[in-house]
Scaffold this motif. Sequence first.
Motif, short mmCIF file in Angstrom:
data_model
loop_
_atom_site.label_atom_id
_atom_site.label_comp_id
_atom_site.label_asym_id
_atom_site.label_seq_id
_atom_site.Cartn_x
_atom_site.Cartn_y
_atom_site.Cartn_z
N HIS A 55 54.81 40.17 87.68
CA HIS A 55 54.38 41.07 88.73
C HIS A 55 54.66 40.45 90.09
O HIS A 55 55.13 39.29 90.17
CB HIS A 55 52.89 41.40 88.60
CG HIS A 55 52.57 42.23 87.40
ND1 HIS A 55 53.05 43.49 87.22
CD2 HIS A 55 51.83 41.95 86.30
CE1 HIS A 55 52.60 43.97 86.05
NE2 HIS A 55 51.86 43.04 85.47
N CYS A 90 53.14 46.53 93.62
CA CYS A 90 54.01 45.57 92.94
C CYS A 90 55.42 46.14 93.05
O CYS A 90 55.65 47.27 92.62
CB CYS A 90 53.57 45.43 91.48
SG CYS A 90 54.78 44.56 90.46
N HIS A 93 56.88 47.29 89.81
CA HIS A 93 56.22 48.46 89.22
C HIS A 93 55.51 49.20 90.36
O HIS A 93 54.30 49.03 90.55
CB HIS A 93 55.19 48.03 88.16
CG HIS A 93 55.71 46.98 87.21
ND1 HIS A 93 55.39 45.65 87.32
CD2 HIS A 93 56.54 47.10 86.15
CE1 HIS A 93 56.02 44.98 86.36
NE2 HIS A 93 56.72 45.83 85.64
CU LIG Z 1 54.12 44.66 88.41
#
Ligand SMILES: [Cu+2]
Length: 105
Positions: A55, A90, A93
């Motif tokens: 992440h 993030c 993501h």
């Molecule tokens: Cu992430």
Amino acid sequence: MISLASLKGTKPGEEAKPQAGPGIVSVADFKFGPETVVVAPGQTITWYNSDGSPHQVTITGAKPQKSPIFQKGQTTKLTLADAGIYDYICSLHPAMKGKIEVKAN
Ligand SMILES: [Cu+2]
């Protein structure tokens, strides 16, 4: 010889999981917890990754900042000097969202 890391139950490259507390955000199941972290100006915010996936933390908005990518068992840290509310995602993501509230006492 028993290494210190194995005594703590961590694997090589992993850090001890910080205790929950002020400025600590855990990253698990593709979520930041707590979703809003409240810190004082200049206080370090530490994210701990419990997920199998790497992440990252990207503060969006007027004063953007990017943390390095951090893997399972690793932490990343950012410090914000100015009071305000900072949204972050993030970058790996972008559906993962969190908020930092920097509040002067
Ligand atoms: Cu992430």
